[in-house]
Design a protein around this motif. Structure first.
Motif, PDB file in Angstrom:
ATOM      1  N   ALA A  96      -3.600  -6.764  -2.133  1.00  7.38           N
ATOM      2  CA  ALA A  96      -2.705  -7.221  -3.192  1.00  7.38           C
ATOM      3  C   ALA A  96      -2.995  -6.503  -4.516  1.00  7.38           C
ATOM      4  O   ALA A  96      -2.068  -6.127  -5.241  1.00  7.38           O
ATOM      5  N   THR A 109      -0.301  -3.992  -6.356  1.00 12.87           N
ATOM      6  CA  THR A 109       0.111  -4.248  -7.739  1.00 12.87           C
ATOM      7  C   THR A 109      -0.172  -3.031  -8.611  1.00 12.87           C
ATOM      8  O   THR A 109       0.684  -2.623  -9.408  1.00 12.87           O
ATOM      9  N   GLN A 128       2.623  -0.823 -10.607  1.00 15.49           N
ATOM     10  CA  GLN A 128       2.678  -0.956 -12.056  1.00 15.49           C
ATOM     11  C   GLN A 128       2.025   0.170 -12.843  1.00 15.49           C
ATOM     12  O   GLN A 128       2.312   0.321 -14.025  1.00 15.49           O
TER      13      GLN A 128
END
Length: 178
Positions: A134, A138, A142
């Motif tokens: 995770a 992310t 980003q």
């Protein structure tokens, strides 16, 4: 394996993975706190999963768990070299040791043999891979830093492979997926 880890870990790196020097701008784009966290978490994952893989070869009763442990250990050696090289380019200092939870998981595994080891190894590693996956996803989505995005893609392939390998043992339970 402990001797190899000592050689791979730079003596001057702080245990908490703080950034060396200042500034957030690099030639690959800005470096965010999430980018730094990605590098630290991937490094820490390798610092406990390499010895865990070695333990699997010695303590597991299942041939498949032994094979999976060896593959994860070997692949983490490659990923560790990659994370250290990437961090060096970005002037991010990495930790030298696993975090407190990871050290406790290694101690827990060290106290078991056979099928108890098999279950503990698979469940601890599968749960940990789900969490770091995770973070990697992310950061990949980003980050504005091209070097971090490229590293995240490589790391994601390793972690996805490791989750699949662990699941191939038939020992992954619902608790490991949360």
């Amino acid at each position: 394996m402990a001797a190899a880890l000592a050689v791979l870990s730079p003596a001057r790196a702080p245990a908490d993975g703080q950034t060396a020097g200042g500034g957030n701008q690099t030639r690959w784009g800005p470096l965010s706190d999430l980018d730094r966290t990605l590098l630290v978490k991937v490094r820490q994952a390798g610092l406990w999963e390499m010895p865990a893989g070695q333990q699997a070869e010695q303590r597991a009763s299942s041939l498949r768990v032994k094979q999976v442990g060896n593959m994860i250990m070997t692949q983490h050696m490659q990923l560790d070299a990659d994370v250290r090289a990437t961090a060096q380019k970005l002037n991010v200092q990495l930790p030298n040791e696993p975090n407190a939870d990871q050290r406790s998981w290694l101690r827990e595994m060290s106290a078991t043999f056979g099928t108890d080891f098999d279950h503990t190894f698979v469940l601890r590693l599968r749960a940990a891979h789900g969490k770091v996956f995770a973070v990697i996803a992310t950061a990949r989505a980003q980050s504005r830093n091209t070097l971090i995005r490229a590293f995240a893609e490589r790391a994601m392939k390793f972690v996805n492979t490791h989750m699949t390998l662990l699941e191939s043992t038939g020992l992954v339970t619902d608790s490991a997926l949360h």
